[in-house]
Scaffold this motif. Structure first.
Motif, short mmCIF file in Angstrom:
data_model
loop_
_atom_site.label_atom_id
_atom_site.label_comp_id
_atom_site.label_asym_id
_atom_site.label_seq_id
_atom_site.Cartn_x
_atom_site.Cartn_y
_atom_site.Cartn_z
N LEU A 82 0.83 -1.16 0.05
CA LEU A 82 0.13 -0.12 0.06
C LEU A 82 0.74 1.43 -0.12
CD1 LEU A 82 -3.09 0.89 0.17
CD2 LEU A 82 -2.58 1.09 2.61
N ARG A 115 -0.99 -0.81 -4.47
CA ARG A 115 -2.27 0.05 -4.59
C ARG A 115 -1.94 1.27 -4.12
NH1 ARG A 115 -6.88 -2.48 -1.03
NH2 ARG A 115 -7.03 -3.66 -2.62
N PHE A 117 -3.18 5.37 -3.18
CA PHE A 117 -4.20 6.28 -2.88
C PHE A 117 -3.71 7.47 -2.32
CE2 PHE A 117 -3.25 4.65 1.36
CZ PHE A 117 -3.56 5.49 1.99
N ASN A 121 -7.92 12.60 -2.24
CA ASN A 121 -8.38 12.41 -3.68
C ASN A 121 -8.09 13.43 -4.58
OD1 ASN A 121 -10.17 9.90 -3.72
ND2 ASN A 121 -11.50 10.86 -2.46
N GLU A 141 -2.39 -0.39 -9.05
CA GLU A 141 -3.83 -0.32 -8.67
C GLU A 141 -4.20 1.25 -8.06
OE1 GLU A 141 -6.16 -3.74 -7.24
OE2 GLU A 141 -6.14 -2.63 -5.36
N CYS A 143 -6.47 4.07 -6.80
CA CYS A 143 -7.65 4.10 -5.84
C CYS A 143 -8.25 5.28 -5.98
CB CYS A 143 -6.86 4.25 -4.33
SG CYS A 143 -7.30 2.83 -3.37
N THR A 145 -10.87 7.03 -2.80
CA THR A 145 -10.86 6.93 -1.23
C THR A 145 -12.23 7.11 -0.97
OG1 THR A 145 -9.88 8.99 -0.93
CG2 THR A 145 -8.62 6.87 -0.79
N CYS A 183 -9.16 0.60 -7.31
CA CYS A 183 -9.71 -0.01 -5.95
C CYS A 183 -10.82 1.43 -5.50
CB CYS A 183 -8.80 -0.28 -5.03
SG CYS A 183 -9.10 -0.43 -3.47
N LYS A 185 -11.73 2.36 -1.90
CA LYS A 185 -11.16 2.06 -0.44
C LYS A 185 -11.98 2.96 0.59
CE LYS A 185 -6.71 2.44 1.91
NZ LYS A 185 -6.79 1.20 2.67
N HIS A 216 -12.72 -2.42 -1.05
CA HIS A 216 -12.10 -2.51 0.38
C HIS A 216 -13.09 -1.86 1.32
CE1 HIS A 216 -8.59 -2.27 3.23
NE2 HIS A 216 -9.44 -1.08 3.56
#
Length: 600
Positions: A82, A115, A117, A121, A141, A143, A145, A183, A185, A216
């Motif tokens: 992550l 991943r 993230f 955002n 990956e 993300c 959120t 993803c 999340k 997730h």
């Protein structure tokens, strides 16, 4: 039947959400082997808090852990980590060269997928970091959120909705950053099943055909299975799931619980439940010597009204236990909601969730907005990127005044690349100054872990902060043997018991005490009368660094030591002028009142 894939999160997010990420490598490798034999081929094995925590608390090298994990999981396993966008694996944002090194080094040490993230955002924080992941030959990956807002928080009705997430996703697509999967999340587990279903369906419509969609969540707010079912029905291909003892509660739903929820439907996890049970038994045995906080196993109905992620909840409750302030937890959680509302509605996930919690803790302990914590203050001032909405102007003003910083619209990369104190060259210089080997790994460790990274590499770090079940049991036995004592002072009743030589519990609140004459002397700060002073620690915590040298002449009010507690740095000033003699060294763990130095 449609097969739903899953990633096992037990050994990364599970550890972070239950044990504050403080788990020794040798203790859980048999569980990794058992998971492999159960047919699990996709596992989360590092990144997030499981990078820094190994240096900070376990006295282990995170890269060595990753190598061992890869060897145990086998060459074909999809091992995932992550990354926090431009923060990668630190709480602070990083410069471009550190972000690039992160991807290259994680590839070198066994990673298949990262991943990526950003808690705000802010897609600008995902573009360069994602490109580096792709260029290193890893699967990226990307993300979005998520969280939900309590009733009345957002009068516009446009924040953290399906439309809000669609804009983020379209910005990702417009940016051109390469990715292999997407993803959604929700670290706090607060999104409603309705919003999850609509969001995943939206993503399925606008993403290129065949794009893998992952969902997730955590069980903390009690909605995880319902949300997962809605995500699957709407088109999600994969879920994050865990195993006991790091499943449910503050963690992801359990593999077996999700398998049960899908029975009789058109979907399947395609597992052998008996083999999963066997793997869970091995894992529970591995973790039996670690203290399992009761709040890690429970659904908490107040979380939807103040989104606190599982990975932050237990880490902070245990630090509050250490600091004797656990009784304030409900107040801090309530205050956290105000910090979210006034801070710009960034998603409550690391590092923003910690910024929210630290500011809420400060607001409860010191008074509302009396002390702006550095992370929260920099966030509202724009130093971590653009928040979803503008933060409260009054809070921005207070933060600017207290931190001595002006608001900025520059990106974190612009700021960090121009900062001579950040980056690989600055970290390399610190290694050379300390006489340590200059390797790619060591440079990265210092760049992301700062003083604590140096402490580890110098061999001066210690295993600390790990909660062992045996220690908790001893404390409980001592309490039972001693029993509480009823004391009345000026007509007010107190119930007092002792947990150990240093801790008394008064009406349920823990206080650090000293009973010997020498300890009492050390705990009492001397008056500044021109004759010197003893400098006492204002809190339990770690000595992060000494700000002056042994034997230096210091002035009253000058910073002499920096303490760390609750993941916050607290400077300690000299109460008098004179020559300083330190009684502690960097890395020492101390209690409130412990003598740090003498000034003569």
């Amino acid at each position: 039947m449609k097969k739903i894939n899953f990633m096992l999160t037990a050994f990364r997010d599970g550890f972070q959400s239950v044990y504050g990420a403080r788990v020794l490598t040798k203790d859980f490798m048999p569980a990794v082997e058992a998971a492999r034999h159960a047919g699990i081929t996709h596992m989360e094995f590092g990144g997030g808090a499981r990078f820094q925590a190994l240096f900070f608390y376990c006295n282990e090298n995170a890269f060595d852990m990753m190598d061992t994990f890869r060897k145990t999981a086998g060459p074909d396993a999809n091992l995932q980590t992550l990354a926090r966008g431009v923060n990668v694996v630190g709480l602070e944002s990083q410069s471009s060269d550190v972000i690039k090194a992160h991807a290259q080094l994680f590839k070198k040490h066994g990673t298949t997928t990262i991943r990526n993230f950003d808690a705000l955002n802010d897609v600008n924080n995902l573009i360069y970091s994602g490109q580096c992941i792709h260029d290193a030959g890893l699967k990226h990956e990307v993300c979005v959120t998520m969280m939900s807002l309590a009733p009345g928080w957002d009068p516009t009705g446009k924040i953290h909705t399906e439309e809000f997430y669609e804009k983020v996703l379209r910005d990702i697509l417009k940016s051109g950053v390469p990715f292999d999967s997407v993803c959604f999340k929700d670290a706090s587990g607060t999104s409603t099943p309705h919003t999850v279903g609509k969001t995943i369906a939206m993503a399925r419509r606008i993403l290129p055909e065949g794009t893998k969609i992952v969902f997730h969540t955590h069980e903390t707010a009690g909605n995880s299975i319902a949300c997962c079912l809605e995500a699957i029905k709407a088109g999600a291909d994969s879920l994050d799931l865990s195993m006991q003892p790091t499943s449910g509660g503050t963690c992801q739903p359990d593999i077996l619980t999700m398998w049960q929820a899908l029975r009789g439907t058109e979907y399947t996890l395609d597992i052998d439940p008996k083999k999963i049970q066997e793997a869970e038994n091995v894992f529970q045995d591995c973790m039996s010597k670690y203290f399992l906080p009761p709040e890690a196993t429970a659904v908490n109905p107040i979380i939807p009204f103040s989104p606190l992620p599982g990975g932050a909840l237990t880490a902070n409750t245990q630090m509050m236990r250490d600091n004797g302030t656990f009784d304030k937890f409900p107040e801090v959680v309530k205050a956290m909601g105000e910090c979210v509302k006034l801070g710009g509605f960034g998603t409550s996930v690391t590092p923003v969730s910690q910024f929210y919690f630290q500011q809420a803790y400060s607001n409860v302990m010191s008074g509302p907005w009396k002390k702006i914590t550095p992370g929260y203050g920099k966030m509202v001032l724009g130093y971590f990127g653009k928040t979803p909405v503008e933060p409260d102007p009054e809070v921005v003003k207070i933060a600017s005044e207290q931190l001595g910083l002006e608001p900025t619209t520059k990106t974190p990369l612009e700021l960090n690349d121009a900062d001579p104190k950040k980056g690989l060259k600055a970290a390399e210089a610190k290694l050379k100054e300390a006489g340590l080997p200059v390797t790619d790994e060591n440079v990265f460790i210092v760049a992301t872990c700062a003083d604590k990274g140096l402490l580890f590499l110098k061999g001066e770090a210690k295993v600390n902060g790990i909660r062992w079940a045996a220690d908790v049991k001893k404390t409980e036995c001592a309490k039972a043997e001693n029993g509480p004592v009823k004391v009345t002072v000026e007509g007010k009743a107190y119930e007092v018991s002792f947990e150990n030589d240093n801790t008394a519990v008064v009406n349920g609140k823990r206080y650090t005490v000293g009973t010997a004459a020498g300890e009492a002397k050390a705990a009492a700060p001397a008056a500044s009368n021109g004759a010197g002073a003893t400098v006492a620690s204002p809190m339990p915590g770690a000595v992060l660094r000494l700000s002056v040298k042994e034997g230096d002449r210091v002035s009253e009010g000058q910073e002499i030591v920096v303490m760390e507690a609750m993941k916050m740095e607290t400077p300690v000033s000299a109460p008098a002028s004179g020559v300083i003699h330190f009684l502690v060294k960097q890395g020492d763990q101390v209690q409130t009142g412990h003598a740090l130095a003498e000034i003569k």
